[in-house]
Write an enzyme that holds these catalytic residues in place. Structure first.
Site, PDB file in Angstrom:
ATOM      1  N   LYS A 200       0.872  -1.182   0.000  1.00 23.43           N
ATOM      2  CA  LYS A 200       0.000   0.000   0.000  1.00 23.43           C
ATOM      3  C   LYS A 200       0.909   1.233   0.000  1.00 23.43           C
ATOM      4  O   LYS A 200       1.394   1.665   1.034  1.00 23.43           O
ATOM      5  CB  LYS A 200      -0.894  -0.038   1.241  1.00 23.43           C
ATOM      6  CG  LYS A 200      -1.438   1.309   1.716  1.00 23.43           C
ATOM      7  CD  LYS A 200      -2.455   1.893   0.772  1.00 23.43           C
ATOM      8  CE  LYS A 200      -2.918   3.269   1.263  1.00 23.43           C
ATOM      9  NZ  LYS A 200      -2.035   4.355   0.759  1.00 23.43           N
ATOM     10  N   CYS A 309      12.762  10.461   8.057  1.00 16.44           N
ATOM     11  CA  CYS A 309      12.340  10.032   9.390  1.00 16.44           C
ATOM     12  C   CYS A 309      13.451  10.225  10.428  1.00 16.44           C
ATOM     13  O   CYS A 309      13.183  10.600  11.561  1.00 16.44           O
ATOM     14  CB  CYS A 309      11.894   8.586   9.367  1.00 16.44           C
ATOM     15  SG  CYS A 309      13.142   7.467   8.710  1.00 16.44           S
ATOM     16  N   GLU A 408       7.969  16.287  15.650  1.00 16.20           N
ATOM     17  CA  GLU A 408       8.512  16.006  14.317  1.00 16.20           C
ATOM     18  C   GLU A 408       7.938  17.027  13.333  1.00 16.20           C
ATOM     19  O   GLU A 408       6.726  17.177  13.216  1.00 16.20           O
ATOM     20  CB  GLU A 408       8.115  14.591  13.875  1.00 16.20           C
ATOM     21  CG  GLU A 408       8.688  14.252  12.521  1.00 16.20           C
ATOM     22  CD  GLU A 408       8.374  12.822  12.055  1.00 16.20           C
ATOM     23  OE1 GLU A 408       7.195  12.429  12.097  1.00 16.20           O
ATOM     24  OE2 GLU A 408       9.307  12.121  11.645  1.00 16.20           O
TER      25      GLU A 408
END
Ligand code: NAD
Length: 507
Positions: A200, A309, A408
């Site tokens: 996905k 990330c 973040e």
């Protein structure tokens, strides 16, 4: 539908090959059971990040599509793939690696167009990274042995041993920042272990996954081994997380979505890997080589315009070198070239979407209002550019109470704070919920080793940032998730261990 004029002229400026133009301008469907499905029903817009114009339509998949893909994956697992000798599996994965390598220019263009990222980075990092991962894991296909264990408490004569079996059908849900590479991180190990996969991709970046599935089919992977289902995360991702036919969920994405997906996956007792967000600290001591440190810190935060990330987004610098480091970082940030992803010279490229750009600007505004000191970059208000590129932005005098130092951001924003003692630096670096990565800069080997052991992070870089190697496990702690991608450690996530007991009869 004819191609948007702005996109057409952007592509012409950078001589995008006609076969790439054809690939990205047709409607994108699913890839299920060895073929791409025709697009029917409602379409989502796939937007090119630099022009902000519609590139093409993307199928708005449904839970029924996810179900078809899971059934195809199950069929392949119980059929030709499940019966294939390990060496044949290994050969196919190696062939896929070779084919991806031969297709590198095509794939690098797809990543630059889809993500808006630097094509130079896509050529140097995304594609070779994916290829290396397939090559590394191909070899594991033929080395997944169990062990013969000597029973230690059973009476009589026994033979006791373990076998490793594929965990089954894997759902691989991946984000938009490194679409090909993060998919390769899951796919290579899953295939090596004999699993079949439903991928996905992010609805923002489906192109490279579709290309990979097509190439895999061409090199001879049986139908249904690699499937791609496109559509919205809360529809397709949710359907896969809830599907009883999925045995393992390997998710990379944000922490809030990862938590939700993980809870759903546990309802059907799936095996689970969660690779989530980060707010990685960087410690620079008085003994650091500042030239080396500044270069690596800049790359560590501004690669992919900060949409990474493990970006080193909070720098703790010791008093003695604080001013000199800040000056080097300022000069380095201001020297970075801004431009569209297809421009090989551009280092800072558009963010993935207008919505994301606005989120990053909101973080920048909060840093200003919470009292951080702007070193260089976005002044906070009235700075929106139509192309969605944000200037590399650095704040000094940050504190853990500020959002810029805690949350973040996933954009080109670096926070800095001075420290006095190493104990203080470690305590502050370890504060917060995330634990994905950390970096240490010092010329004193003992100091770097001591600091690396004290940092709460899944990956620690010394005098570097963001080094990735297929042989090394990657994954976080705390709010950054659990489980590993890459390295032999990842294999366990795609294997079940079965214990077999044989009672040997007496003669
Ligand atoms: P995201 O969580 O919004 O989406 C990730 C994937 O999940 C996408 O495919 C999306 O369609 C799907 N999704 C969204 N909502 C869902 C739902 N309710 N149920 C199931 N699936 C759903 O993340 P993003 O914005 O695509 O990516 C950025 C995030 O990914 C950042 O937080 C970044 O740190 C993280 N990331 C982590 C790693 C790592 O290895 N730790 C690597 C890259 C990115």
């Amino acid at each position: 539908m004819p191609m948007d004029q702005a996109i057409d002229s952007y592509f012409k400026t950078f001589s995008v090959p006609p076969e790439v133009v054809a690939f990205v301008s047709r409607p994108i469907g699913h890839f299920i059971d060895g073929r791409e499905t025709a697009v029917a029903g409602a379409e989502l817009d796939l937007v090119e990040p630099f022009t902000r114009r519609r590139l093409t339509g993307l199928v708005n998949g449904t839970a029924a599509d996810a179900d078809r893909a899971v059934r195809a994956a199950r069929g392949a697992l119980e059929g030709p793939w499940g019966r294939m000798p390990a060496l044949e599996r290994q050969r196919l994965i190696l062939r896929l690696a070779d084919t991806l390598e031969a297709d590198a220019e095509f794939l690098a263009h797809l990543e630059a167009i889809d993500v808006g990222k630097s094509i130079s980075d896509a050529r140097a990092i995304d594609v070779p990274g994916a290829v290396a991962n397939f090559r590394y894991f191909a070899g594991w296909s033929s080395k997944l042995d169990g062990r013969t264990a000597g029973a230690v408490a059973l009476p009589g004569e026994t033979l006791t041993y373990t076998v490793k079996e594929p965990v089954g059908v894997v759902a691989a849900i991946v984000p938009w920042n490194f679409p090909l590479q993060t998919l390769a991180w899951k796919l290579a190990a899953a295939l090596a272990c004999g699993c079949t996969v439903v991928c996905k991709p992010s609805e923002l970046t489906p192109l490279s996954a579709m290309r990979l599935a097509q190439l895999a089919s061409e090199v001879g992977f049986p139908d249904g081994v690699i499937n791609v289902v496109n559509g919205l995360g809360h529809v397709i991702g949710q359907a896969l997380a809830a599907h009883p036919g999925v045995d393992k969920l390997s998710f990379t994405g944000s922490t809030p979505v990862g938590k939700a997906v993980g809870k759903t996956a546990l309802d059907t007792m799936k095996r689970l890997t969660l690779e989530l967000g980060g707010k990685s600290p960087v410690i620079v001591t008085d003994r650091a080589d500042l030239g080396r440190a500044a270069e690596a810190i800049l790359a560590g935060i501004f690669l992919n315009s900060g949409q990474v990330c493990d970006a080193g987004s909070r720098v703790y610098v010791q008093d003695g070198v604080h001013d000199a480091l800040v000056e080097r970082l300022r000069a380095g940030a201001e020297a970075l070239t801004l431009g569209p992803g297809l421009d090989p010279a551009a280092r800072i490229t558009p963010l993935i979407s207008g919505a994301h750009r606005d989120r990053v600007l909101d973080h920048i505004a909060s840093a200003h209002s919470e009292g951080a000191k702007l070193v260089t970059g976005e002044p906070g208000t009235g700075t929106r550019r139509d192309d969605g590129i944000l200037r590399p932005t650095i704040f000094d005098e940050c504190a853990e109470t500020m959002r810029v130092f805690r949350e973040e951001i996933f954009g080109p924003v670096l926070g800095i704070s001075a420290f006095t003692t190493l104990d203080e630096a470690v305590a502050r670096a370890n504060s917060g919920d995330f634990g994905l990565a950390a970096a240490v800069y010092s010329g004193d080997v003992d100091e770097t080793i001591r600091l690396s052991r004290r940092l709460r992070a899944g990956n620690v870089y010394i005098n570097a940032h963001g080094l990735i190697d297929p042989a090394m496990p990657f994954g976080g702690l705390g709010a950054s998730g659990f489980g590993k991608d890459m390295g032999p450690e990842q294999l366990d996530g795609f294997l079940s261990t079965k214990s077999i007991y044989v009672q040997v009869g007496t003669a």
